[in-house]
Enzyme design. Structure first.
Site, short mmCIF file in Angstrom:
data_model
loop_
_atom_site.label_atom_id
_atom_site.label_comp_id
_atom_site.label_asym_id
_atom_site.label_seq_id
_atom_site.Cartn_x
_atom_site.Cartn_y
_atom_site.Cartn_z
N ARG A 112 -25.74 -36.14 -15.16
CA ARG A 112 -24.40 -36.71 -14.70
C ARG A 112 -24.51 -38.28 -14.93
O ARG A 112 -25.27 -38.13 -12.74
CB ARG A 112 -23.65 -36.44 -14.31
N CYS B 233 -19.70 -30.67 -23.53
CA CYS B 233 -18.21 -30.44 -24.54
C CYS B 233 -18.23 -31.70 -25.16
O CYS B 233 -17.90 -32.64 -25.03
CB CYS B 233 -17.16 -30.94 -23.04
N THR C 204 -15.40 -33.57 -26.06
CA THR C 204 -15.16 -35.04 -25.23
C THR C 204 -15.72 -35.97 -24.80
O THR C 204 -15.44 -37.18 -24.75
CB THR C 204 -14.03 -34.31 -24.51
P1 ADP Z 1 -15.98 -36.64 -14.60
O1 ADP Z 1 -16.49 -37.76 -14.61
O2 ADP Z 1 -17.62 -35.86 -13.99
O3 ADP Z 1 -15.43 -35.87 -15.79
P2 ADP Z 1 -14.20 -35.31 -13.14
O4 ADP Z 1 -12.85 -35.67 -13.30
O5 ADP Z 1 -13.94 -34.09 -12.56
O6 ADP Z 1 -15.69 -35.68 -13.80
O7 ADP Z 1 -14.05 -36.55 -11.58
C1 ADP Z 1 -15.66 -36.05 -10.49
C2 ADP Z 1 -15.23 -36.60 -9.37
O8 ADP Z 1 -15.44 -38.28 -9.39
C3 ADP Z 1 -14.37 -36.32 -8.87
O9 ADP Z 1 -14.05 -36.16 -7.20
C4 ADP Z 1 -13.37 -37.61 -8.84
O10 ADP Z 1 -12.18 -37.77 -8.19
C5 ADP Z 1 -14.17 -38.59 -8.70
N1 ADP Z 1 -13.51 -40.13 -9.22
C6 ADP Z 1 -13.51 -39.63 -10.79
N2 ADP Z 1 -13.44 -41.44 -10.36
C7 ADP Z 1 -13.03 -42.47 -9.24
C8 ADP Z 1 -13.24 -43.27 -8.89
N3 ADP Z 1 -12.97 -44.08 -9.30
N4 ADP Z 1 -13.44 -43.48 -7.58
C9 ADP Z 1 -14.11 -42.28 -6.86
N5 ADP Z 1 -14.28 -41.54 -7.03
C10 ADP Z 1 -13.75 -40.76 -8.35
N1 ILO Z 2 -12.97 -27.61 -21.29
C1 ILO Z 2 -11.41 -27.64 -21.23
C2 ILO Z 2 -12.31 -29.39 -20.06
C3 ILO Z 2 -12.47 -30.13 -21.65
C4 ILO Z 2 -12.71 -31.66 -20.97
N2 ILO Z 2 -13.43 -31.60 -19.29
C5 ILO Z 2 -14.46 -32.01 -19.28
C6 ILO Z 2 -15.01 -32.01 -18.04
N3 ILO Z 2 -15.65 -31.80 -20.22
C7 ILO Z 2 -10.64 -28.07 -21.35
O1 ILO Z 2 -10.56 -28.08 -22.56
O2 ILO Z 2 -9.40 -28.61 -20.95
#
Ligand code: ADP
Ligand code: ILO
Length: 352
Positions: free
Chosen positions: A217, A259, A261
């Site tokens: 990531r 995933c 998505t």
């Molecule tokens: P991903 O972005 O990998 O799909 P998450 O929704 O779990 O996964 O977010 C990962 C982390 O990044 C979390 O701690 C979230 O709060 C943080 N995050 C996402 N967007 C921002 C942002 N704009 N500023 C600061 N932290 C962020």
């Molecule tokens: N499998 C989970 C998350 C879906 C999308 N998010 C991520 C982190 N890939 C769901 O189906 O809600």
């Protein structure tokens, strides 16, 4: 006699529940890919976690063809992308229209753009062996610590980070959480914490998560709303990493991720934005985010709640749109959200 298709709770609204018919289940239930990933593993997360939005994960590139009778309708539904559509990439950040939607810094706390990537000729995380995961960690640690300039930094293996530091990194939004139940049910947490880790530069504006949901990531983030600066740093990093790490890519589906998505661009551009008035008017809030194809998440990421009127707003579609279009969606949506928040604040003041 054919096995009966699994039954979902009456309030389950996942895409898995929507598209797993008896016919599709009977067609796929015994299928196994060459890396040994079974159809039953692919749907397990959505069966165990009935509050899933999607509910399926791929274990390798082959999952996307072998399990297509289920995956294709899910992909079409989530991304509005049909089986005959094609995916185009555009990482020319100069083509983004607009710089900072909140120059005074009143609303946007921080901006983050990440892409998911996996390594060519390797299974995806759910089907990786322990040895493959370790090999990937070593390869990535070597590549990442070789980056220079603004991208130079250190790699930290998760098992070597003390509990306090780990907690702080998560609280500060830099590091992934442990024990995600959606990932757990697809085997993405096997051998935890071995083989996982985080790379970051000193300022923590460029970070790479290793072997979480995807093998990489790649993340660019900074305080404030300068979306273009964040995007340009991300593009630079992706291009430099790709010189030594060949990414798993498919002509039709773009960058392949575990995933569905995240297929295509695998890009999520988000802001943490303070919108207390819109937070109290969810109908208006949702109308704007739906119009710009944006998703609302809580302050600590997916499946979390909003704290203090701060929301995580990001592009929803990632496939069939270019990277520039994904980021533009965020930009345009945020401009409208801020305008509406300002109007609501004025209306409240007038009523006083
Ligand atoms: P991903 O972005 O990998 O799909 P998450 O929704 O779990 O996964 O977010 C990962 C982390 O990044 C979390 O701690 C979230 O709060 C943080 N995050 C996402 N967007 C921002 C942002 N704009 N500023 C600061 N932290 C962020
Ligand atoms: N499998 C989970 C998350 C879906 C999308 N998010 C991520 C982190 N890939 C769901 O189906 O809600």
């Amino acid at each position: 006699m054919a096995t009966k298709v699994p039954v979902f709770n009456s309030d389950c609204s996942s895409l898995l529940a929507k598209y797993l018919s008896q016919q599709v289940f009977s067609q796929l239930e015994d299928k196994v890919t060459t890396s040994g990933y079974t159809f039953k593993q692919a749907i397990n997360s959505g069966l165990v976690n009935q509050d899933s939005g999607v509910g399926v994960y791929a274990g390798d590139a082959e999952s996307y063809t072998m399990f297509a009778p289920l995956f294709d309708p899910i992909i079409a539904d989530y991304h509005n992308f049909n089986p005959h559509d094609s995916h185009q990439s555009n990482l020319h950040f100069d083509e983004l229209f607009g710089l900072n939607p909140d120059p005074t810094g009143k609303y946007i706390l921080s901006t983050r753009i990440r892409v998911g990537r996996n390594i060519a000729d390797m299974p995806l995380g759910p089907a990786l062996s322990r040895q493959q995961r370790r090999t990937i960690e070593l390869q990535l640690a070597k590549t990442l610590t070789g980056l220079s300039g603004e991208l130079s930094g250190n790699y930290y293996s998760l098992g070597n980070i003390d509990a306090e530091t780990r907690k702080q990194l998560i609280a500060d939004h830099f590091l992934f959480k442990a024990g995600d139940r959606f990932l757990d049910a697809v085997g993405l947490n096997r051998d935890w914490p071995e083989g996982r880790g985080i790379f970051h530069n000193l300022e923590k504006t460029f970070l790479v998560w290793v072997n979480e949901e995807d093998q990489l990531r790649i993340i660019s983030m900074q305080p404030g709303g300068d979306i273009k600066a964040v995007f340009s740093r991300l593009v630079k990093a992706v291009n430099e990493i790709e010189v030594s790490v060949p990414f798993l890519f498919d002509q039709r589906l773009g960058y392949l991720t575990s995933c569905p998505t995240n297929l295509g661009t695998a890009l999520r551009a988000s802001v943490h934005i303070r919108l207390p008035k819109l937070g109290d008017d969810l109908i208006t809030f949702k109308a704007i985010t739906d119009h710009h194809q944006l998703q609302i998440r809580g302050t600590s990421g997916e499946h979390s709640v909003s704290e203090g009127g701060v929301f995580d707003i990001s592009n929803k579609r990632r496939l069939g749109v270019t990277e520039v279009e994904c980021v533009q969606d965020l930009y345009d949506g945020v401009v409208e959200l801020i305008e509406r928040e300002q109007e609501l604040a004025i209306n409240v003041d007038l009523k006083k």
